[in-house]
Design a protein around this motif. Structure first.
Motif, PDB file in Angstrom:
ATOM      1  N   SER A  25       0.828  -1.202   0.000  1.00 53.10           N
ATOM      2  CA  SER A  25       0.000   0.000   0.000  1.00 53.10           C
ATOM      3  C   SER A  25       0.864   1.255   0.000  1.00 53.10           C
ATOM      4  O   SER A  25       0.548   2.239  -0.670  1.00 53.10           O
ATOM      5  CB  SER A  25      -0.931  -0.010   1.212  1.00 53.10           C
ATOM      6  OG  SER A  25      -0.194   0.249   2.394  1.00 53.10           O
ATOM      7  N   ALA A  26       1.988   1.204   0.723  1.00 56.53           N
ATOM      8  CA  ALA A  26       2.885   2.365   0.766  1.00 56.53           C
ATOM      9  C   ALA A  26       3.455   2.640  -0.616  1.00 56.53           C
ATOM     10  O   ALA A  26       3.537   3.789  -1.064  1.00 56.53           O
ATOM     11  CB  ALA A  26       4.008   2.139   1.775  1.00 56.53           C
ATOM     12  N   LEU A  27       3.857   1.570  -1.321  1.00 57.81           N
ATOM     13  CA  LEU A  27       4.428   1.759  -2.653  1.00 57.81           C
ATOM     14  C   LEU A  27       3.407   2.380  -3.595  1.00 57.81           C
ATOM     15  O   LEU A  27       3.722   3.324  -4.325  1.00 57.81           O
ATOM     16  CB  LEU A  27       4.922   0.411  -3.205  1.00 57.81           C
ATOM     17  CG  LEU A  27       6.172  -0.144  -2.518  1.00 57.81           C
ATOM     18  CD1 LEU A  27       6.543  -1.517  -3.099  1.00 57.81           C
ATOM     19  CD2 LEU A  27       7.343   0.825  -2.679  1.00 57.81           C
ATOM     20  N   SER A  28       2.172   1.867  -3.575  1.00 57.39           N
ATOM     21  CA  SER A  28       1.220   2.428  -4.540  1.00 57.39           C
ATOM     22  C   SER A  28       0.755   3.814  -4.114  1.00 57.39           C
ATOM     23  O   SER A  28       0.486   4.669  -4.949  1.00 57.39           O
ATOM     24  CB  SER A  28       0.073   1.457  -4.818  1.00 57.39           C
ATOM     25  OG  SER A  28      -0.971   1.599  -3.913  1.00 57.39           O
ATOM     26  N   ALA A  29       0.706   4.094  -2.802  1.00 62.88           N
ATOM     27  CA  ALA A  29       0.386   5.459  -2.364  1.00 62.88           C
ATOM     28  C   ALA A  29       1.477   6.419  -2.821  1.00 62.88           C
ATOM     29  O   ALA A  29       1.198   7.529  -3.279  1.00 62.88           O
ATOM     30  CB  ALA A  29       0.232   5.507  -0.857  1.00 62.88           C
ATOM     31  N   GLY A  30       2.738   5.969  -2.708  1.00 61.51           N
ATOM     32  CA  GLY A  30       3.855   6.799  -3.163  1.00 61.51           C
ATOM     33  C   GLY A  30       3.765   7.080  -4.646  1.00 61.51           C
ATOM     34  O   GLY A  30       3.980   8.218  -5.094  1.00 61.51           O
ATOM     35  N   LEU A  31       3.395   6.055  -5.413  1.00 58.90           N
ATOM     36  CA  LEU A  31       3.235   6.225  -6.854  1.00 58.90           C
ATOM     37  C   LEU A  31       2.116   7.233  -7.148  1.00 58.90           C
ATOM     38  O   LEU A  31       2.256   8.110  -8.011  1.00 58.90           O
ATOM     39  CB  LEU A  31       2.923   4.870  -7.499  1.00 58.90           C
ATOM     40  CG  LEU A  31       2.927   4.849  -9.022  1.00 58.90           C
ATOM     41  CD1 LEU A  31       4.323   5.151  -9.550  1.00 58.90           C
ATOM     42  CD2 LEU A  31       2.440   3.494  -9.539  1.00 58.90           C
ATOM     43  N   GLY A  32       1.017   7.108  -6.393  1.00 60.87           N
ATOM     44  CA  GLY A  32      -0.086   8.047  -6.568  1.00 60.87           C
ATOM     45  C   GLY A  32       0.356   9.477  -6.293  1.00 60.87           C
ATOM     46  O   GLY A  32       0.030  10.403  -7.047  1.00 60.87           O
ATOM     47  N   LEU A  33       1.151   9.655  -5.240  1.00 60.10           N
ATOM     48  CA  LEU A  33       1.642  10.992  -4.881  1.00 60.10           C
ATOM     49  C   LEU A  33       2.554  11.543  -5.981  1.00 60.10           C
ATOM     50  O   LEU A  33       2.477  12.719  -6.343  1.00 60.10           O
ATOM     51  CB  LEU A  33       2.386  10.910  -3.541  1.00 60.10           C
ATOM     52  CG  LEU A  33       2.890  12.230  -2.978  1.00 60.10           C
ATOM     53  CD1 LEU A  33       1.730  13.190  -2.790  1.00 60.10           C
ATOM     54  CD2 LEU A  33       3.585  12.008  -1.649  1.00 60.10           C
ATOM     55  N   LEU A  34       3.418  10.661  -6.532  1.00 59.16           N
ATOM     56  CA  LEU A  34       4.294  11.083  -7.621  1.00 59.16           C
ATOM     57  C   LEU A  34       3.475  11.541  -8.825  1.00 59.16           C
ATOM     58  O   LEU A  34       3.766  12.581  -9.427  1.00 59.16           O
ATOM     59  CB  LEU A  34       5.207   9.924  -8.042  1.00 59.16           C
ATOM     60  CG  LEU A  34       6.464   9.708  -7.211  1.00 59.16           C
ATOM     61  CD1 LEU A  34       7.261   8.530  -7.748  1.00 59.16           C
ATOM     62  CD2 LEU A  34       7.307  10.977  -7.231  1.00 59.16           C
ATOM     63  N   CYS A  35       2.442  10.742  -9.176  1.00 66.06           N
ATOM     64  CA  CYS A  35       1.578  11.122 -10.301  1.00 66.06           C
ATOM     65  C   CYS A  35       0.960  12.492 -10.047  1.00 66.06           C
ATOM     66  O   CYS A  35       0.944  13.364 -10.921  1.00 66.06           O
ATOM     67  CB  CYS A  35       0.445  10.107 -10.478  1.00 66.06           C
ATOM     68  SG  CYS A  35       0.976   8.529 -11.119  1.00 66.06           S
TER      69      CYS A  35
END
Lengths: 268, 401
Positions: free
Chosen positions: B79-89
Motif C-alpha cells: 500500500s505504501a508503494l502504490s500510495a507513493g506512486l499516486g503521490l508522484l503522479c
C-alpha cells in the motif's frame, strides 16, 4: 520593442566592480511558459545605497527579485551575491515579500513571525531563548510595532503586516535587504516608519534594493534606480538614470507626457 | 459495558485495538495539522485511495510466491508503494501540466481507486478461500487484530510523532511563507515531501483500523477542530493530537462495548462530535462566542449612540436604544436623561474628542488601533496621557465618569 532594445544598452554608471557588488546579475532570463518575464538582464547593485527597481506592471520587477533570491529558477544567467554564488551568501540576504503573498489567518503571533527571522540561530530543535525574544522585540520596536508582539497576525492592518515582515528581515541582521513593493497599500504612517528604517540600514552601511511603484517618491527615497521593462532600460544614480527619456522608454505610452515632465522637473 | 470498555476491561483484543487506535489518532491529528496549514488537506484523500491497488497487488504477489497473502506487513508495504506512486503522479500532474491541484487529486484518486476495485474483483475469482477479506481495508476492521498488528501501528505512530517534533519548525515556516522559507535555505520541496511522507505513513498504518476511505477524516477533522481553540500553530498541532487520540480511544471503546458497531466509522463519528463541540463552544472562534460577542457589541453601540444623542439633545427613536438607556438608569421612559445620564453623556462626548486626538497622533498608534467607537479611553491610556490630551483639547476640565 525595437526602441527599448537600443536604449536597453544604457551602461551602469556606478563604477562598482563585480566582485564588490552586493548583488550582481548577468544575462538573467526568467520565463513563465514561453513568454520571458525578464530577458537577458544585467544588474550591478552599488553597495551601501538604496536602489529602486521600477517599471510598469508586468515588467518583471518582482520576478527579477525572486530569481535573484533563488525562489524562481531562471532559464539562464548568473547571480552573484558579494562576489559569490547566492547559496553561499544566504545568511547575508534578507527578503521582505509582498504582504499579500501569505495567509494572514495563519495561527501565529506577531513575535513568532519575527522569530522566523532567527530560524538559523534557533535551529531545528533548539529552544527559543530569552535572548532570541529580546532581539525579536527590539526589531519590532524599531518598526514601531513593539506593543503588538503578542497579537494574532490576523488582527493587524495592512501597514502593520508590512512592518512585521520588515521586522522579521531586520532580525536576520543581513547586509543586503531585498524588498518587494514595501509601500504597496500601506498608510502614510507606515510608509514613514519603513523609509526611516531603510535609511537607518543605509546609514549602517547596508544595501537596500526595493521594488517600487510610486514614481513621485523615487528621488526622495532612493539613491539609485534600475528601470526595467522585461529588459533593462536604465541603471544608475537617480540624477542620471531617472530622466524623462528613460521613463518614456520604460513606460512607453503609459505615462502622460505631463507626468514625465513633472517627475523630471522634480529632479532639478 | 461501555464503562468496562473505557477502563480497558474487555479483554486482550479490545485493549490492543484501543491502544492502537489511540496512537493512530495522535499521529494522524499531529500530521494532519501540517497538511491543513499547508492548505493541501485533500491530497491525503488521493494518497489514501491510491493505497488500494498496492494492497491487492501485494496480496497477489505473496500468494503467487507461496506465502500467506494476509501478512499485514507485506500488505502495508504494497500500500505504501502504490500510495507513493499516486503521490508522484499527483505532483507530476500539478507541476508539468496545466491541471490544477484539485482536478489532479480527482484524477489520481478515481483512477487508482478504480484500478484497486478491479483488482479486488480479480482476487475474488482467484479462489474463495484466499479472499482474506481485503475489503476490510476499505472501512477498517479490528476483529482479528493481532499483537503484531498493534506493534506495527505503535511503531509507525511513534516514528511519525518523532519526525514531527524534529521537523515542526521548517514545516510551519514552509506552510506560512514558502518563498521566504526558500530564501532562508529551507529545502521547500523536500519539506513538502516530508509532510506527504508522514501523511502516507499515517494512512498506511491506519488502513487496518480506520480503513482507506475514512483515514482522511482522522487526518483533517482533529486539526480543524483544534484550530478553533488556539491561534498558535504548535498548540494547534498538540490539540489536534489530543483530539485524534481521544477519538481513537473513545471510538475503540464504544465499538468494543457494542461489537456490531464498526470501529473505523465510530472513531470518525467521535472525532466529528469533538469538532461540533469546538465549532459551537470554542471561545473566540466558536459560533456561540461569535453570536454573544455580536449581541454585546450591538448593545454597546446602541448605548453609546444613545448617550451621544442625549449629549447633543437629539431625540432617540430606536426602541432598543431607549430600553437599554432606561435599564441602565440613564434615561426616563419619555427619553429625557436622568442626572446620571447627563453626566455619562457629557463624558461620552468628551471621550469622542479625546479619541479624535489619539487617532490623529502617530505617537498613539497602538492605542488608536484599538479604537472602535466604544472602548473606554481609560482602558488604553494612562490618566497622565488623558490629562495631556485634555490640555490639547482645551475647554472645560474635570469631566470624569
Amino acid at each position: 520593442m525595437l526602441e527599448l532594445a537600443t536604449i536597453g544598452g544604457t551602461a551602469p554608471q556606478t563604477g562598482t566592480a563585480l566582485a564588490d557588488s552586493p548583488l550582481a546579475i548577468r544575462g538573467l532570463t526568467v520565463s513563465y511558459g514561453e513568454k520571458p518575464a525578464v530577458f537577458s538582464v544585467d544588474m550591478t547593485v552599488e553597495p551601501g545605497r538604496m536602489t529602486a527597481i521600477i517599471g510598469p506592471n508586468g515588467a518583471g520587477k518582482s520576478t527579477l527579485l525572486k530569481a535573484a533570491l533563488g525562489i524562481i529558477r531562471p532559464l539562464s544567467g548568473q547571480v552573484q551575491v558579494f562576489g559569490q554564488p547566492m547559496a553561499a551568501q544566504r545568511s547575508r540576504i534578507a527578503y521582505v515579500p509582498q504582504r499579500a503573498s501569505v495567509d494572514w489567518d495563519f495561527p501565529t503571533s506577531v513575535i513568532d513571525v519575527v522569530l522566523m527571522g532567527l530560524y538559523r540561530q534557533v535551529g531545528l530543535l533548539g529552544r527559543i531563548r530569552g535572548t532570541h525574544r529580546a532581539r525579536a522585540r527590539a526589531c519590532l520596536d524599531r518598526v514601531g510595532m513593539g506593543d503588538f508582539a503578542n497579537r494574532q497576525i490576523g488582527q493587524l492592518s495592512g501597514g502593520q503586516q508590512q512592518r512585521v515582515f520588515l521586522a522579521r528581515a531586520l532580525a536576520q541582521e543581513a547586509d543586503l535587504y531585498l524588498l518587494d513593493e514595501p509601500f504597496a497599500g500601506v498608510d502614510a504612517a507606515t510608509e514613514k516608519a519603513i523609509i526611516a528604517v531603510l535609511q537607518s540600514l543605509r546609514a549602517e552601511g547596508r544595501t537596500v534594493v526595493a521594488v517600487h511603484h510610486d514614481l513621485a517618491t523615487v528621488p526622495d527615497y532612493f539613491d539609485n534606480v534600475f528601470l526595467i521593462n522585461t529588459r533593462r532600460v536604465a541603471e544608475g544614480p537617480v540624477s542620471t538614470a531617472f530622466t524623462a527619456d528613460t521613463l518614456q522608454a520604460a513606460y512607453g505610452g503609459r505615462l502622460a507626457t505631463a507626468q514625465v515632465d513633472q517627475l523630471s522637473r522634480a529632479l532639478v | 459495558m461501555l464503562r468496562d470498555a473505557l477502563l480497558l476491561h474487555l479483554g486482550y483484543n479490545a485493549t490492543l485495538v484501543a491502544v492502537g487506535a489511540t496512537l493512530l489518532g495522535i499521529a494522524a491529528g499531529a500530521t494532519g495539522t501540517f497538511l491543513f496549514l499547508r492548505k493541501r488537506a485533500l491530497v491525503s484523500d488521493a494518497i489514501s485511495h491510491a493505497t488500494l491497488p498496492g494492497v491487492c497487488l501485494a496480496f497477489m504477489a505473496m500468494v503467487a510466491m507461496g506465502f500467506d497473502g494476509r501478512n499485514l506487513a507485506g500488505l502495508l508495504l504494497g500500500s505504501a508503494l502504490s500510495a507513493g506512486l499516486g503521490l508522484l503522479c499527483l505532483t507530476w500532474l500539478v507541476r508539468h501540466t496545466r491541471l490544477a491541484e484539485d482536478a489532479a487529486i480527482g484524477a489520481v484518486l478515481s483512477v487508482f481507486f478504480g484500478f484497486g476495485v478491479v483488482l479486488l474483483t480479480v482476487i475474488q475469482t482467484m479462489g474463495s478461500g484466499r479472499q482474506a477479506g481485503l475489503e476490510s481495508f476499505l472501512l477498517g476492521s479490528t476483529a482479528g487484530m493481532l499483537r503484531a498488528d498493534a506493534l506495527v501501528i505503535a511503531a509507525g505512530g511513534a516514528l511519525t510523532l518523532a519526525a514531527i517534533v524534529l521537523l515542526r519548525r521548517p514545516m510551519i515556516l514552509v506552510a506560512f511563507d514558502p518563498e521566504y522559507a526558500a530564501t532562508r535555505g529551507v529545502p521547500v520541496a523536500r519539506v513538502d515531501f516530508a509532510i506527504m511522507a508522514l501523511v502516507m505513513a499515517v494512512t498506511v498504518v491506519g488502513l487496518k483500523i480506520v480503513g482507506l476511505i475514512l483515514i482522511v477524516a482522522l487526518l483533517i477533522i482533529p486539526p480543524v477542530a483544534a484550530r478553533f481553540w488556539s491561534d498558535r500553530a504548535e498548540r494547534v498541532a498538540g490539540l489536534a493530537a489530543l483530539f485524534g487520540g481521544l477519538s481513537g480511544f473513545l471510538g475503540a471503546a464504544i465499538s468494543a462495548a457494542y461489537p456490531d458497531v464498526p470501529t473505523g466509522p465510530i472513531i470518525v463519528v467521535v472525532a466529528f462530535a469533538l469538532f461540533a463541540v469546538s465549532l459551537l463552544l470554542a471561545p473566540g472562534r466558536g459560533v456561540l462566542a461569535a453570536v454573544l460577542r455580536h449581541r454585546r457589541f450591538q448593545r454597546r453601540v446602541h448605548l453609546r449612540q444613545g448617550l451621544l444623542a442625549l449629549a447633543q439633545g437629539q431625540p432617540i427613536y430606536e426602541r432598543l436604544t431607549l430600553r437599554l438607556l432606561r435599564r441602565a438608569g440613564l434615561a426616563r421612559a419619555d427619553g429625557v436623561a436622568t442626572t446620571e445620564g447627563r453626566a455619562r453623556a457629557a463624558k461620552a462626548l468628551r471621550d469622542e474628542k479625546r479619541w479624535e486626538i489619539v487617532r490623529s497622533d502617530h505617537a498613539h498608534e497602538a492605542a488608536a488601533a484599538l479604537y472602535d467607537g466604544l472602548r473606554d479611553i481609560e482602558t488604553v491610556l494612562t490618566s497622565d496621557q488623558i490629562a495631556d490630551i485634555d490640555t490639547r483639547i482645551g475647554g472645560p476640565r474635570g469631566v470624569t465618569p
